[in-house]
Motif scaffolding. Structure first.
Motif, short mmCIF file in Angstrom:
data_model
loop_
_atom_site.label_atom_id
_atom_site.label_comp_id
_atom_site.label_asym_id
_atom_site.label_seq_id
_atom_site.Cartn_x
_atom_site.Cartn_y
_atom_site.Cartn_z
N PRO A 103 -16.97 58.22 40.39
CA PRO A 103 -16.32 57.86 39.13
C PRO A 103 -15.80 59.07 38.35
O PRO A 103 -15.94 60.20 38.77
N ILE A 104 -15.23 58.75 37.22
CA ILE A 104 -14.84 59.79 36.26
C ILE A 104 -16.02 60.01 35.32
O ILE A 104 -16.53 59.06 34.73
N HIS A 140 -7.14 65.22 30.22
CA HIS A 140 -8.22 65.95 30.88
C HIS A 140 -8.53 65.37 32.26
O HIS A 140 -9.14 66.04 33.08
N PHE A 141 -8.09 64.13 32.49
CA PHE A 141 -8.48 63.48 33.73
C PHE A 141 -7.79 64.07 34.95
O PHE A 141 -8.25 63.89 36.06
N VAL A 188 -17.18 64.09 23.37
CA VAL A 188 -16.94 62.79 23.99
C VAL A 188 -17.74 62.69 25.28
O VAL A 188 -17.65 63.57 26.14
N CYS A 189 -18.53 61.64 25.41
CA CYS A 189 -19.24 61.37 26.65
C CYS A 189 -18.76 60.02 27.18
O CYS A 189 -18.65 59.06 26.41
N LEU A 190 -18.49 59.96 28.47
CA LEU A 190 -17.83 58.78 29.00
C LEU A 190 -17.99 58.74 30.50
O LEU A 190 -17.99 59.76 31.16
N GLU A 191 -18.14 57.53 31.02
CA GLU A 191 -18.18 57.40 32.47
C GLU A 191 -17.32 56.21 32.83
O GLU A 191 -17.44 55.14 32.23
N ILE A 192 -16.41 56.38 33.78
CA ILE A 192 -15.58 55.27 34.22
C ILE A 192 -15.84 55.06 35.70
O ILE A 192 -15.63 55.97 36.51
#
Lengths: 342, 272
Positions: free
Chosen positions: A2-3, A52-53, A26-30
């Motif tokens: 994942p991202i 940023h991706f 920012v904390c995030l998981e995709i």
């Protein structure tokens, strides 16, 4: 894989008096195969985040990892092959002599040629509705909408595993929008492509996204299923956003029909829910023959007329009249706007 | 990407120097540069450096930012300095085959570096950092107005300059966007042979030109829609006005120039 975004902070114009924090912590998981909508008012950090991706921006603090690849590391080319980004107004990136060559630009950079290149170019062009004859034209001869489609095809052709789209629909006519979203949904559904849709258009997000992330002032303000996020109308309004009109309609109806499901996101769902609720009353409203393309809108309109018919005689006229007037007014608006939204 | 270029960047503020009329700033800094070119002794340089330091201090612009404006031309200073050190005639410090740096060469090199740096610092601190580009062109237009009698299209030139200045950041932003978009499509700007590298800029240059022309068209339409028809009968939103501050600026510079002239005369006297 994942991202994964960890404690990402990014500042524009660093170390100058114009310094401005665009993203803070920012904390995030995709996960793989997710369809995520990112919404937020202008300047909330959505576009900065998605850049940023694929390593276009480097985090000032924190880290971004895609498929195990660090967005700061040396595998940038590999990363950009995996993550396709459709920018806002992508039509301004066209440059080749022919549309064909422009679409092929990305994959020819990857070393593809011959039959495989031809196959992929034609497939991508077909997906956005660019015909064979158009492929040999100069991109500068196309109309604005066609240019947009050609530019989007230039990303589709890379067949990325993660597809980031920043306002892909703005400035397109409804049919063009529909076509592009249909293809994106297909990529998502059939090939497990993760889609990240950045948009101001809440209808699009409500309709396609499985998860909605709300950005506000460089932070993630909400993150969850569209049903639970869009329900928080007042909070969203406080962040300069406006959920789809149909949610206002349902909210207005809620005072009349307290048991109605308020997790509704689309005109179609609203119509189905109302039909269910008002089946008995509907029988009393004379039905006109519905047109095939406008079934749900018609059903919605009928249902709201019916709901007014149910409520008006039963309720105290003074207090309830404005609510039902508002309800049927927004029903009309939705019926107009949602004609194609079957 | 272009965040670190500080030459030609306005530093917002409301200091004494910011409030001086742009005409004054142009005249003073051009004269200052002329004086710097005439300087020839360490003492004279010290005096001019002190004046520049005062100007920077009064402008409220951080010294580090002003110093950074010298950075892009350091290679030039080093190169020209090296040539001076090795090729100027004079007493050699040592001799190694044909390589013979001289004392005079070193002195020349130092002086030249000081000259270039002072011109840049003086010019940037006094004009570029403290005056918006628009005000600067306004000032230039006013100062060149007498040339109109000679049929020089002063207003048009100033307008062109204003527009060019105004669009530099816009086009830079646009270039940045296009670079990002093409990079996302796999463009690579730092790989391959020289020719490949030159070719890799085509995907940036073409869209940039296309959009520049589009913008020019739109701007022309917008100007015509607002009845722009050149200089005749045009009034200004900002009238330039000289104040006491300008008198003070001229006085300060006059004082500095007078001291400089004294030093110069003194040197001629004692040297003779």
């Amino acid at each position: 894989m994942p991202i994964v975004v960890k404690n990402l902070t990014y500042k524009y114009m660093r170390r100058t008096p114009f310094e401005q924090e665009a993203l803070s912590d920012v904390c995030l998981e995709i996960a793989d195969g997710e369809f995520v909508g990112i919404i937020g008012r202008t300047g909330s950090g959505k576009s900065t985040l998605v850049q940023h991706f694929n390593g276009l921006l480097k985090p000032d603090e924190g880290s971004v990892t895609i498929d195990g690849l660090s967005a700061t590391g040396s595998g940038l080319k590999e990363l950009r092959r995996k993550v396709g980004v459709v920018f806002q107004f992508p039509e301004y990136q066209l440059f080749e002599e022919t549309v064909y060559k422009d679409i092929a630009y990305g994959i020819s950079k990857l070393g593809l040629d011959g039959a495989e290149l031809d196959r992929r170019v034609r497939k991508a062009a077909g997906a956005v509705g660019i015909s064979g004859a158009m492929l040999q034209k100069s991109p500068f001869e196309l109309s604005g909408g066609q240019k947009r489609r050609a530019a989007i095809a230039g990303i589709f052709v890379m067949e990325p595993k993660f597809l980031v789209m920043d306002e892909p629909g703005s400035g397109l006519d409804p049919a063009g929008r529909e076509e592009i979203f249909a293809y994106v949904s297909k990529l998502h559904r059939d090939f497990g492509v993760s889609v990240i849709l950045v948009s101001h258009n809440m209808e699009d997000v409500a309709r396609y996204a499985e998860r909605v992330i709300v950005m506000s002032d460089g932070r993630i303000a909400m993150d969850g299923a569209p049903r639970s996020v869009f329900r928080r109308i007042d909070e969203l309004e406080g962040m300069g956003l406006r959920p789809p009109d149909v949610l206002y309609f349902i909210r207005a109806l809620k005072s009349l029909l307290p048991g109605i499901d308020d997790g509704i996101l689309t005109v179609g769902q609203a119509a189905a829910e109302l039909e269910k609720w008002l089946a008995p009353a509907l029988a009393r409203v004379p039905a006109r023959a519905p047109m095939a393309s406008a079934v749900t809108a018609q059903a919605l309109a009928r249902a709201s007329v019916a709901s007014a018919a149910v409520v008006a005689p039963a309720s105290a006229p003074a207090s309830e009249a404005p609510a039902s007037a508002q309800a049927s007014a927004s029903a009309q608006a939705s019926a107009k706007g949602g004609a194609g939204a079957g | 990407m272009n965040q670190n270029i500080s030459l030609g960047q306005y530093f917002p503020g409301n200091s004494l120097v910011h409030r001086i009329d742009p005409r004054t700033k142009i005249i003073v800094s051009l004269s200052y540069m002329a004086v710097v070119l005439a300087a020839g002794s360490p003492l004279e340089f010290a005096l001019l450096a002190a004046f520049a330091a005062c100007a920077v201090a009064a402008s409220g612009v951080p010294a580090s930012m002003v110093l950074r404006s010298v950075k892009p031309i350091i290679p030039l200073i080093v190169f020209a300095g090296a040539i001076n050190v090795f090729f100027a005639k004079g007493r050699p410090i040592f001799r190694l085959w044909v390589i013979a740096p001289t004392y005079e060469g070193c002195a020349l090199a130092l002086m030249m570096s000081a000259r270039i740096s002072l011109i840049l610092i003086g010019g940037s601190a006094m004009m570029i950092f403290t005056t918006t580009p628009i005000l600067l062109t306004d000032g230039v237009e006013r100062l060149l107005k007498p040339l109109k009698r000679l049929r020089v299209p002063v207003h048009e030139l100033a307008m062109m300059m204003t527009i060019a200045l105004r669009f530099i950041p816009t086009l830079m932003e646009e270039a940045d966007k296009i670079i990002k978009a093409q990079a996302s499509r796999g463009a690579d700007f730092n790989e391959g042979k020289l020719l490949d590298r030159a070719r890799s800029f085509i995907p940036i240059i073409i869209p940039l030109f296309v959009s520049a022309f589009r913008r020019a068209d739109e701007l022309a339409n917008a100007m015509e829609a607002r009845c722009y028809r050149g200089d005749e009968g045009r009034t200004r939103m900002r009238e330039l006005r000289m104040t006491r501050l300008d008198a003070m600026a001229f006085a300060a510079f006059g004082l500095c120039a007078a001291l400089f002239a004294l030093l110069k005369l003194g040197r001629a006297w004692w040297g003779a």
